[in-house]
Design an enzyme around this catalytic site. Structure first.
Site, PDB file in Angstrom:
ATOM      1  N   ARG A 161      52.886  56.783  26.018  1.00  0.00           N
ATOM      2  CA  ARG A 161      52.561  56.262  27.353  1.00  0.00           C
ATOM      3  C   ARG A 161      53.210  57.111  28.455  1.00  0.00           C
ATOM      4  O   ARG A 161      52.613  57.379  29.494  1.00  0.00           O
ATOM      5  CB  ARG A 161      53.030  54.810  27.456  1.00  0.00           C
ATOM      6  CG  ARG A 161      52.437  54.066  28.643  1.00  0.00           C
ATOM      7  CD  ARG A 161      52.938  52.631  28.703  1.00  0.00           C
ATOM      8  NE  ARG A 161      52.609  51.852  27.522  1.00  0.00           N
ATOM      9  CZ  ARG A 161      51.440  51.243  27.319  1.00  0.00           C
ATOM     10  NH1 ARG A 161      50.497  51.319  28.223  1.00  0.00           N
ATOM     11  NH2 ARG A 161      51.220  50.562  26.230  1.00  0.00           N
ATOM     12  N   HIS A 173      41.027  40.042  37.497  1.00  0.00           N
ATOM     13  CA  HIS A 173      41.144  39.380  36.198  1.00  0.00           C
ATOM     14  C   HIS A 173      40.148  38.219  36.142  1.00  0.00           C
ATOM     15  O   HIS A 173      40.039  37.447  37.102  1.00  0.00           O
ATOM     16  CB  HIS A 173      42.577  38.862  36.016  1.00  0.00           C
ATOM     17  CG  HIS A 173      42.777  38.209  34.689  1.00  0.00           C
ATOM     18  ND1 HIS A 173      42.912  38.934  33.521  1.00  0.00           N
ATOM     19  CD2 HIS A 173      42.827  36.896  34.324  1.00  0.00           C
ATOM     20  CE1 HIS A 173      43.054  38.105  32.503  1.00  0.00           C
ATOM     21  NE2 HIS A 173      43.003  36.858  32.969  1.00  0.00           N
ATOM     22  N   ASP A 225      52.281  43.873  39.018  1.00  0.00           N
ATOM     23  CA  ASP A 225      53.733  44.034  38.895  1.00  0.00           C
ATOM     24  C   ASP A 225      54.053  44.458  37.462  1.00  0.00           C
ATOM     25  O   ASP A 225      53.147  44.867  36.724  1.00  0.00           O
ATOM     26  CB  ASP A 225      54.472  42.763  39.351  1.00  0.00           C
ATOM     27  CG  ASP A 225      54.226  41.592  38.423  1.00  0.00           C
ATOM     28  OD1 ASP A 225      53.573  41.775  37.376  1.00  0.00           O
ATOM     29  OD2 ASP A 225      54.696  40.477  38.734  1.00  0.00           O
ATOM     30  N   GLU A 226      55.301  44.312  37.064  1.00  0.00           N
ATOM     31  CA  GLU A 226      55.707  44.828  35.750  1.00  0.00           C
ATOM     32  C   GLU A 226      55.193  43.964  34.597  1.00  0.00           C
ATOM     33  O   GLU A 226      55.230  44.387  33.444  1.00  0.00           O
ATOM     34  CB  GLU A 226      57.233  44.967  35.670  1.00  0.00           C
ATOM     35  CG  GLU A 226      57.800  46.183  36.403  1.00  0.00           C
ATOM     36  CD  GLU A 226      57.924  45.998  37.914  1.00  0.00           C
ATOM     37  OE1 GLU A 226      57.605  44.885  38.430  1.00  0.00           O
ATOM     38  OE2 GLU A 226      58.333  46.963  38.588  1.00  0.00           O
ATOM     39  N   VAL A 260      52.180  41.221  32.715  1.00  0.00           N
ATOM     40  CA  VAL A 260      50.737  41.271  32.436  1.00  0.00           C
ATOM     41  C   VAL A 260      50.028  40.204  33.279  1.00  0.00           C
ATOM     42  O   VAL A 260      50.264  39.008  33.102  1.00  0.00           O
ATOM     43  CB  VAL A 260      50.453  41.034  30.924  1.00  0.00           C
ATOM     44  CG1 VAL A 260      48.953  40.959  30.669  1.00  0.00           C
ATOM     45  CG2 VAL A 260      51.096  42.134  30.091  1.00  0.00           C
ATOM     46  N   ASP A 261      49.203  40.636  34.221  1.00  0.00           N
ATOM     47  CA  ASP A 261      48.421  39.743  35.086  1.00  0.00           C
ATOM     48  C   ASP A 261      49.313  38.737  35.819  1.00  0.00           C
ATOM     49  O   ASP A 261      48.941  37.572  35.974  1.00  0.00           O
ATOM     50  CB  ASP A 261      47.344  39.001  34.257  1.00  0.00           C
ATOM     51  CG  ASP A 261      46.397  39.958  33.563  1.00  0.00           C
ATOM     52  OD1 ASP A 261      46.083  41.009  34.146  1.00  0.00           O
ATOM     53  OD2 ASP A 261      45.964  39.660  32.436  1.00  0.00           O
ATOM     54  N   LYS A 321      29.768  37.788  38.669  1.00  0.00           N
ATOM     55  CA  LYS A 321      29.117  37.718  39.987  1.00  0.00           C
ATOM     56  C   LYS A 321      30.145  37.469  41.080  1.00  0.00           C
ATOM     57  O   LYS A 321      30.084  38.056  42.162  1.00  0.00           O
ATOM     58  CB  LYS A 321      28.087  36.577  39.994  1.00  0.00           C
ATOM     59  CG  LYS A 321      26.778  36.977  39.394  1.00  0.00           C
ATOM     60  CD  LYS A 321      25.643  36.093  39.892  1.00  0.00           C
ATOM     61  CE  LYS A 321      24.381  36.480  39.158  1.00  0.00           C
ATOM     62  NZ  LYS A 321      23.813  35.395  38.351  1.00  0.00           N
TER      63      LYS A 321
HETATM   64  C1  GRF Z   1      35.976  42.548  34.468  1.00  0.00           C
HETATM   65  O1  GRF Z   1      35.625  41.347  33.860  1.00  0.00           O
HETATM   66  C2  GRF Z   1      37.395  42.444  34.967  1.00  0.00           C
HETATM   67  O2  GRF Z   1      37.748  41.152  35.320  1.00  0.00           O
HETATM   68  C3  GRF Z   1      38.186  42.871  33.764  1.00  0.00           C
HETATM   69  O3  GRF Z   1      37.413  43.872  33.162  1.00  0.00           O
HETATM   70  C4  GRF Z   1      36.037  43.678  33.457  1.00  0.00           C
HETATM   71  C5  GRF Z   1      35.484  44.977  33.982  1.00  0.00           C
HETATM   72  O4  GRF Z   1      34.090  44.987  34.045  1.00  0.00           O
HETATM   73  N1  GRF Z   1      39.508  43.291  34.195  1.00  0.00           N
HETATM   74  P1  GRF Z   1      33.342  46.225  34.758  1.00  0.00           P
HETATM   75  O5  GRF Z   1      33.722  47.493  33.982  1.00  0.00           O
HETATM   76  O6  GRF Z   1      33.760  46.281  36.185  1.00  0.00           O
HETATM   77  O7  GRF Z   1      31.884  45.922  34.585  1.00  0.00           O
END
Ligand code: GRF
Length: 200
Positions: free
Chosen positions: A64, A108, A140-141, A143-144, A171
């Site tokens: 990484r 997310h 941030d550091e 996950v989500d 959508k």
């Molecule tokens: C989305 O559902 C987003 O929430 C998640 O990854 C997906 C990406 O979809 N983090 P796209 O590549 O923008 O179609």
């Protein structure tokens, strides 16, 4: 007025990238699209719009640290103000997050802090919630786990499966991601702890 120079990080289809491009936010210029997956369709979308698109395949690096060093180097000449993760399937290390402190955002497919991590729509269905949605947040550091900028609610229907639910969530993502970027570009906000507050 100076435009916010945005880099969008992707790994796959890039429908959120497309939504950001199509929104044509006057205060935001997409200066780079970067994918860890050389086969990502998102790279084609960028090229079609004349946006510089680069593949930085993490598989070519021993770890990484080396990978992120490479990515930071790629970003440098573009003078990036803000990074938008849009389906980028790599976790960024605390070192990278620090380098762009409060300048990395993510979308997310759930109403955080519920259902962080993978398969958020599946997690929502399995938990029995009646509403889920999507969240744009600072990275941030964890996950989500960063400060929340904008959210949209999506009802869960009795006949939903993961695919149908995700489709409706997407959508909303396409609507709120450009809106959130416009808001950040305005600079009219402050971060207090976990809260992102509109500046008066
Ligand atoms: C989305 O559902 C987003 O929430 C998640 O990854 C997906 C990406 O979809 N983090 P796209 O590549 O923008 O179609």
């Amino acid at each position: 007025m100076k435009k916010t120079r945005l880099a969008v990080f992707v790994s796959g289809s890039g429908t959120n990238l497309q939504a950001i491009i199509d929104a044509g936010i006057p205060t935001v210029e997409i200066v780079l699209v970067l994918s860890n997956n050389p086969g990502a369709y998102a790279l084609e979308r960028a090229k079609k719009h004349g946006i510089p698109a680069v593949a930085a395949d993490h598989k070519n690096f021993p770890g990484r640290e080396e990978y992120e060093k490479h990515v930071l180097g790629l970003l440098e000449p573009y003078n990036v103000d803000l990074i938008a993760l849009a389906g980028f399937m790599r976790i960024l290390s605390p070192h990278f997050v620090k380098a762009y402190k409060n300048r990395i955002v993510n979308i997310h497919p759930a109403l955080l802090p519920s259902f962080p991590g993978m398969h958020a729509a599946r997690q929502a269905l399995e938990s029995g919630v009646k509403f889920t949605g999507c969240t744009v947040h600072f990275v941030d550091e964890g996950v989500d786990s960063g400060p929340i900028i904008l959210q949209a609610v999506v009802p869960v229907r009795d006949d939903d499966d993961e695919e149908s639910l995700l489709e409706r969530i997407h959508k909303e993502e396409h609507r709120i991601y450009p809106e959130a970027l416009k808001f950040i570009a305005s600079g009219k906000f402050r971060i207090e702890g976990k809260r992102v507050l509109a500046a008066s």
